[in-house]
Design a protein around this motif. Structure first.
Motif, PDB file in Angstrom:
ATOM      1  N   LYS A 124     -35.050  -3.581  14.767  1.00 17.29           N
ATOM      2  CA  LYS A 124     -36.090  -2.554  14.615  1.00 17.29           C
ATOM      3  C   LYS A 124     -35.461  -1.194  14.323  1.00 17.29           C
ATOM      4  O   LYS A 124     -34.669  -0.687  15.104  1.00 17.29           O
ATOM      5  CB  LYS A 124     -36.918  -2.505  15.909  1.00 17.29           C
ATOM      6  N   LYS A 171     -42.146   8.835  23.593  1.00 12.52           N
ATOM      7  CA  LYS A 171     -43.132   7.838  24.041  1.00 12.52           C
ATOM      8  C   LYS A 171     -43.217   6.671  23.057  1.00 12.52           C
ATOM      9  O   LYS A 171     -43.287   6.858  21.843  1.00 12.52           O
ATOM     10  CB  LYS A 171     -44.521   8.474  24.126  1.00 12.52           C
ATOM     11  N   GLY A 172     -43.265   5.466  23.605  1.00 12.34           N
ATOM     12  CA  GLY A 172     -43.473   4.279  22.789  1.00 12.34           C
ATOM     13  C   GLY A 172     -44.865   3.724  23.055  1.00 12.34           C
ATOM     14  O   GLY A 172     -45.645   4.320  23.809  1.00 12.34           O
ATOM     15  N   ARG A 173     -45.181   2.611  22.443  1.00 12.24           N
ATOM     16  CA  ARG A 173     -46.497   2.006  22.659  1.00 12.24           C
ATOM     17  C   ARG A 173     -46.575   1.417  24.066  1.00 12.24           C
ATOM     18  O   ARG A 173     -45.577   1.102  24.676  1.00 12.24           O
ATOM     19  CB  ARG A 173     -46.740   0.907  21.621  1.00 12.24           C
ATOM     20  N   GLN A 179     -35.614  13.928  21.790  1.00  9.44           N
ATOM     21  CA  GLN A 179     -36.782  13.936  22.679  1.00  9.44           C
ATOM     22  C   GLN A 179     -36.329  13.540  24.086  1.00  9.44           C
ATOM     23  O   GLN A 179     -35.608  12.554  24.251  1.00  9.44           O
ATOM     24  CB  GLN A 179     -37.825  12.930  22.213  1.00  9.44           C
ATOM     25  N   SER A 195     -41.788  15.311  23.799  1.00 11.41           N
ATOM     26  CA  SER A 195     -42.242  14.322  22.830  1.00 11.41           C
ATOM     27  C   SER A 195     -42.877  15.098  21.678  1.00 11.41           C
ATOM     28  O   SER A 195     -43.670  16.020  21.914  1.00 11.41           O
ATOM     29  CB  SER A 195     -43.281  13.416  23.506  1.00 11.41           C
ATOM     30  N   THR A 196     -42.554  14.747  20.458  1.00  7.91           N
ATOM     31  CA  THR A 196     -43.136  15.483  19.321  1.00  7.91           C
ATOM     32  C   THR A 196     -44.650  15.255  19.269  1.00  7.91           C
ATOM     33  O   THR A 196     -45.398  16.137  18.865  1.00  7.91           O
ATOM     34  CB  THR A 196     -42.483  15.073  17.980  1.00  7.91           C
ATOM     35  N   ASN A 197     -45.107  14.059  19.706  1.00  7.98           N
ATOM     36  CA  ASN A 197     -46.560  13.831  19.740  1.00  7.98           C
ATOM     37  C   ASN A 197     -47.222  14.818  20.703  1.00  7.98           C
ATOM     38  O   ASN A 197     -48.243  15.435  20.384  1.00  7.98           O
ATOM     39  CB  ASN A 197     -46.868  12.404  20.222  1.00  7.98           C
ATOM     40  N   GLY A 244     -40.366   2.813  14.998  1.00 10.21           N
ATOM     41  CA  GLY A 244     -41.577   2.521  15.761  1.00 10.21           C
ATOM     42  C   GLY A 244     -42.592   3.633  15.519  1.00 10.21           C
ATOM     43  O   GLY A 244     -42.223   4.772  15.209  1.00 10.21           O
TER      44      GLY A 244
HETATM   45  C1  BTN Z   1     -42.931   2.116  19.617  1.00 11.99           C
HETATM   46  O1  BTN Z   1     -42.078   1.539  18.952  1.00 11.99           O
HETATM   47  O2  BTN Z   1     -43.322   1.665  20.709  1.00 11.99           O
HETATM   48  C2  BTN Z   1     -43.490   3.422  19.124  1.00 11.99           C
HETATM   49  C3  BTN Z   1     -42.443   4.490  19.121  1.00 11.99           C
HETATM   50  C4  BTN Z   1     -42.916   5.821  18.574  1.00 11.99           C
HETATM   51  C5  BTN Z   1     -41.859   6.881  18.696  1.00 11.99           C
HETATM   52  C6  BTN Z   1     -42.221   8.174  18.046  1.00 11.99           C
HETATM   53  S1  BTN Z   1     -40.862   9.278  17.978  1.00 11.99           S
HETATM   54  C7  BTN Z   1     -41.906  10.561  17.481  1.00 11.99           C
HETATM   55  C8  BTN Z   1     -43.175  10.442  18.264  1.00 11.99           C
HETATM   56  N1  BTN Z   1     -43.059  11.111  19.540  1.00 11.99           N
HETATM   57  C9  BTN Z   1     -43.095  10.263  20.563  1.00 11.99           C
HETATM   58  O3  BTN Z   1     -43.023  10.601  21.753  1.00 11.99           O
HETATM   59  N2  BTN Z   1     -43.259   9.009  20.110  1.00 11.99           N
HETATM   60  C10 BTN Z   1     -43.344   8.960  18.670  1.00 11.99           C
END
Ligand code: BTN
Length: 339
Positions: free
Chosen positions: A192, A124-126, A120, A90-92, A195
């Protein structure tokens, strides 16, 4: 900078143009053999570079690989650190690791550093969900902010800003108008396309916020496969009818540029006006859930109301059936489609 990196910069700045080996060698101050070696290395990485005896080398105009060199061409702040990885969990998470590590003499990351990846494996999402991040079609990026104490109370707004930054960048570079579903999803034609997941690292000693990582996932092209569970909702900026397409490097740079500008203006909240004007929920009947009350499997905790406005801190003002109003600062909403 390596010869390969210098060469990529030159080719990205001259897409669809022939550059002779001699010309390149002179510009980079290296031998023609070194140029040829670097061309081969880029071709091995997947760059579409035509090599012809008389004409020299040409990077195809349709080449669309993410690179720090390609993004750098469009960045307004040239001193930013941009890291592009072929694959990452995950870039985060990667940006967090880089920002928290780097003690043993490594250069520590500064505000504005960006990590991007072509793919990735654990996007990860919310709310603990995943974010589908297939290779070659999206932009997955995370940008680092180190707010000072004065900014602490505004930091919650960086997610709102990021949504506006994406909408603005897509409008500017892709000529497509998107709208924003509170709190931070960007939609194109009711699907969408982006995100955002913002994560903060707090400082144990001061109790304040040490780092803020804004993670942005943008679907640019239609991926080869779309999982069944997101087929109905997943959109992308370009489809097969679009003849002119901006490269992912240009789009990524535009988002970074916009986000930087808005971040500098965080205290005057100039972005709220655009956030409101792009909102696709104001005036609509919605279902909403707030943290701790978000619907579980049963869905019993969802409530209903009408979204009437967005306040200056990005909060969604909802009118309930008894006429009272509630301001949501976080949580989840769904538009009621039955009305
Ligand atoms: C969502 O829609 O629930 C949020 C999505 C966020 C995705 C981005 S992609 C780059 C960064 N790294 C991740 O693991 N998540 C965010």
């Amino acid at each position: 900078m390596s010869v390969k990196s210098e060469l990529l910069k030159l080719l990205e700045a001259n897409r669809d143009k022939d550059l002779s080996g001699e010309q390149i060698a002179k510009r980079l101050n290296v031998t023609r053999a070194a140029v040829w070696k670097a061309v081969q290395a880029l071709q091995n990485d997947g760059y579409d570079i035509a090599a012809k005896n008389k004409l020299g080398y040409r990077l195809s105009g349709s080449s669309d690989r993410l690179s720090a060199e390609g993004i750098g061409l469009y960045l307004e702040k040239k001193d930013m650190k941009v890291i592009v990885l072929p694959e990452v969990d995950s870039t985060n998470d990667e940006l967090k690791r880089l920002a928290m590590g780097g003690s043993s003499g490594e250069e520590s990351l500064r505000e504005g550093c960006v990590v991007l990846s072509e793919h990735q494996t654990k996007g990860k999402g919310r709310r603990g969900r995943g974010f589908y991040s297939p290779e070659g079609s999206g932009i997955y990026m995370s940008i680092l902010f180190c707010p000072d104490d004065k900014m602490a109370s505004d930091v919650i707004l960086v997610t709102t800003q990021a949504a506006v930054a994406v909408a603005h960048a897509v409008s500017k570079v892709c000529k497509k108008e998107t709208d924003i579903k509170w709190v931070n999803d960007v939609f194109l034609n009711d699907k969408k396309i982006c995100g955002i997941l913002t994560e903060a690292v707090s400082d144990f000693e001061s109790g304040g916020i040490e780092l803020v990582i804004v993670g942005i996932g943008i679907n640019v092209l239609r991926p080869k496969d779309i999982p069944d569970d997101i087929k109905e909702v997943m959109g992308y900026i370009y489809d097969e009818n679009d003849e002119e397409k901006a490269s992912r490097n240009e789009i990524a740079a535009a988002v970074i540029n916009e986000l930087q500008k808005y971040y500098e203006d965080l205290p005057d909240r100039s972005f709220i006006k655009e956030y409101k004007s792009r909102s696709n929920v104001i005036g609509k009947k919605i279902r909403f859930g707030t943290p701790g009350r978000i619907a579980g499997a049963s869905g019993d905790d969802w409530r209903e109301g009408t979204a009437v406005d967005i306040d200056d801190s990005g909060g969604l003002i909802v009118r309930l059936s008894d006429g009272s109003e509630e301001v949501l600062h976080t949580g989840e909403i769904s538009l009621r489609l039955d009305e």
